[in-house]
Design a protein around this motif. Structure first.
Motif, short mmCIF file in Angstrom:
data_model
loop_
_atom_site.label_atom_id
_atom_site.label_comp_id
_atom_site.label_asym_id
_atom_site.label_seq_id
_atom_site.Cartn_x
_atom_site.Cartn_y
_atom_site.Cartn_z
N CYS A 121 0.92 -1.20 -0.01
CA CYS A 121 0.03 -0.06 0.00
C CYS A 121 0.70 1.18 -0.10
O CYS A 121 0.41 2.31 -0.56
N ALA A 122 2.08 1.30 0.56
CA ALA A 122 2.85 2.40 0.85
C ALA A 122 3.87 2.53 -0.20
O ALA A 122 4.73 3.37 -0.40
N ALA A 123 3.78 1.65 -1.40
CA ALA A 123 5.09 1.30 -2.38
C ALA A 123 4.99 2.52 -3.27
O ALA A 123 6.10 2.61 -3.90
N SER A 124 3.97 3.27 -3.44
CA SER A 124 4.10 4.40 -4.54
C SER A 124 2.90 5.38 -4.55
O SER A 124 1.87 5.12 -4.07
N TYR A 189 -10.41 -12.10 8.57
CA TYR A 189 -9.18 -11.56 9.14
C TYR A 189 -8.44 -10.82 7.93
O TYR A 189 -7.86 -9.70 7.98
N THR A 190 -8.60 -11.62 6.74
CA THR A 190 -7.95 -11.01 5.48
C THR A 190 -8.53 -9.68 5.19
O THR A 190 -7.63 -8.50 4.79
N ILE A 191 -9.71 -9.39 5.18
CA ILE A 191 -10.47 -8.11 4.77
C ILE A 191 -10.05 -7.12 5.79
O ILE A 191 -9.75 -5.79 5.52
N ALA A 192 -10.10 -7.42 7.02
CA ALA A 192 -9.79 -6.35 8.19
C ALA A 192 -8.42 -5.90 7.98
O ALA A 192 -8.10 -4.81 8.08
N ARG A 193 -7.45 -6.51 7.73
CA ARG A 193 -6.09 -6.45 7.58
C ARG A 193 -5.91 -5.71 6.41
O ARG A 193 -5.21 -4.67 6.41
N MET A 194 -6.48 -5.88 5.31
CA MET A 194 -6.55 -5.18 4.03
C MET A 194 -6.97 -3.68 4.07
O MET A 194 -6.28 -2.73 3.94
N VAL A 195 -8.08 -3.60 4.99
CA VAL A 195 -8.65 -2.44 5.06
C VAL A 195 -7.80 -1.57 6.07
O VAL A 195 -7.48 -0.20 5.55
N VAL A 199 -6.17 2.17 4.77
CA VAL A 199 -6.58 3.32 5.49
C VAL A 199 -5.24 4.01 5.86
O VAL A 199 -5.31 5.42 5.78
N MET A 200 -4.51 3.38 6.41
CA MET A 200 -3.18 3.85 6.97
C MET A 200 -2.45 4.54 5.89
O MET A 200 -1.58 5.48 6.08
N ASN A 201 -2.80 4.48 4.51
CA ASN A 201 -1.80 4.73 3.35
C ASN A 201 -2.79 5.53 2.52
O ASN A 201 -2.54 5.96 1.34
N GLY A 202 -4.16 5.79 2.86
CA GLY A 202 -5.08 6.92 2.09
C GLY A 202 -5.26 6.18 0.84
O GLY A 202 -5.84 6.85 -0.19
#
Length: 311
Positions: A121-124, A189-195, A199-202
């Motif tokens: 998520c933070a890669a670009s 678990y998968t969806i919650a972690r993905m969300v 969100v952390m990276n906008g």
């Protein structure tokens, strides 16, 4: 909401080039802008380790780039995949003379991708969002389900066995008695972690496909789970799923009305109060703002929805 030119696994190997030509044809159509208006145009290219991935990206930018908004990259394993695509897009955009950067949407389909989801998520700064690819992810994880998304009746919890009294007056558990079972969500678990990572990276999280086209009830349940956990949308594999998704990912009028009452009652949003026997405070009013802001955004392009909300 989105017109997607799919070049990937849904296309047989001997039709890959024809699918790519179809993407270019639509993008270069003189009626494209008038026919699709504000609808975004995306393409889902083949994976980066496939024989077609590089040619897909090259054609997408050089021949369809003016019309495209987002390029979906399947089977993303880590930030290095996004770094590669980011740099390649920059080179091709410069060559094509594009004035706006194309965005990247990654699909999570491997265990390694999930393990690296925050870094992906933070890669670009091009990252637009993530989608869950449940079928490929299930296979990669060696999950024992052949379903495309959704739950499984074997993934459950069972109530404890009842106690029974024997003839001698002692008690024991009866494991063979009828006991209520509850099916669990394979993807929680998968969806919650993905969300959280999104969100952390906008960027925006999407639920992926639900393969049982006929079972619109279970489709609605899975979509609602994703909506409640924070996803902004879901893939539709068939026209019958479009209305399901529109219903689920639009706040219920009753929820919007309640949220507006809380916001009005809370005033400046500080402190706490009782409303209909429930405690409301600064945290709950923030939740209510999420619902109302979504309702207003959706109402801007849907008069019927706006009327149902009283806007």
């Amino acid at each position: 909401d989105i017109l997607l030119a799919n070049l990937e696994d849904g296309v047989p190997a001997d039709q890959k080039e024809a699918a790519r030509a179809g993407l270019v044809e639509i993008a270069q159509s003189p009626t494209f802008a008038t026919d699709f208006g504000a609808t975004q145009f995306w393409t889902r290219v083949n994976s980066l380790d496939s024989p077609w991935g590089l040619d897909d990206l090259t054609a997408a930018v050089l021949e369809a780039g003016e019309a495209l908004d987002v390029i979906m990259i399947p089977k993303v394993e880590g930030p290095e995949d996004i770094h590669y695509v980011d740099r390649l897009l920059a080179q091709l955009e410069a060559k094509a003379g594009l004035k706006k950067p194309l965005l990247i949407h990654a699909i999570l389909e491997t265990a390694r991708g999930m393990a690296n989801v925050e870094e992906i998520c933070a890669a670009s700064p091009r990252m637009q969002g993530l989608s869950l690819g449940p079928a490929d992810l299930a296979a990669n994880r060696r999950m024992k389900t052949t379903r495309v998304g959704g739950g499984h009746p074997g993934y459950l919890v069972r109530t404890d066995p009842p106690m029974v009294t024997r003839d001698d007056g002692t008690a024991e558990t009866d494991i063979n008695a009828d006991r209520t079972t509850y099916q669990q969500d394979l993807w929680h678990y998968t969806i919650a972690r993905m969300v959280d990572a999104c969100v952390m990276n906008g960027i925006l999280p999407f639920y992926g496909p639900f393969g049982d086209i006929k079972d619109t009830v279970a489709c609605e349940d899975q979509f609602r789970n994703a909506y409640l956990l924070g996803c902004v949308g879901a893939w539709s594999l068939h026209p019958v799923q479009i209305d399901v998704a529109k219903k689920v990912f639009s706040p219920a009028p009753a929820d919007v009305a309640h949220a507006q009452r809380v916001i009005e009652a809370m005033g400046d949003g500080t402190g706490a109060l009782m409303l209909d026997g429930k405690m409301e405070d600064d945290a709950s009013v923030k939740q209510c703002h999420v619902v109302v802001e979504l309702a207003k955004a959706l109402s801007a392009s849907d008069p019927d929805l706006a009327a149902s909300y009283g806007f």
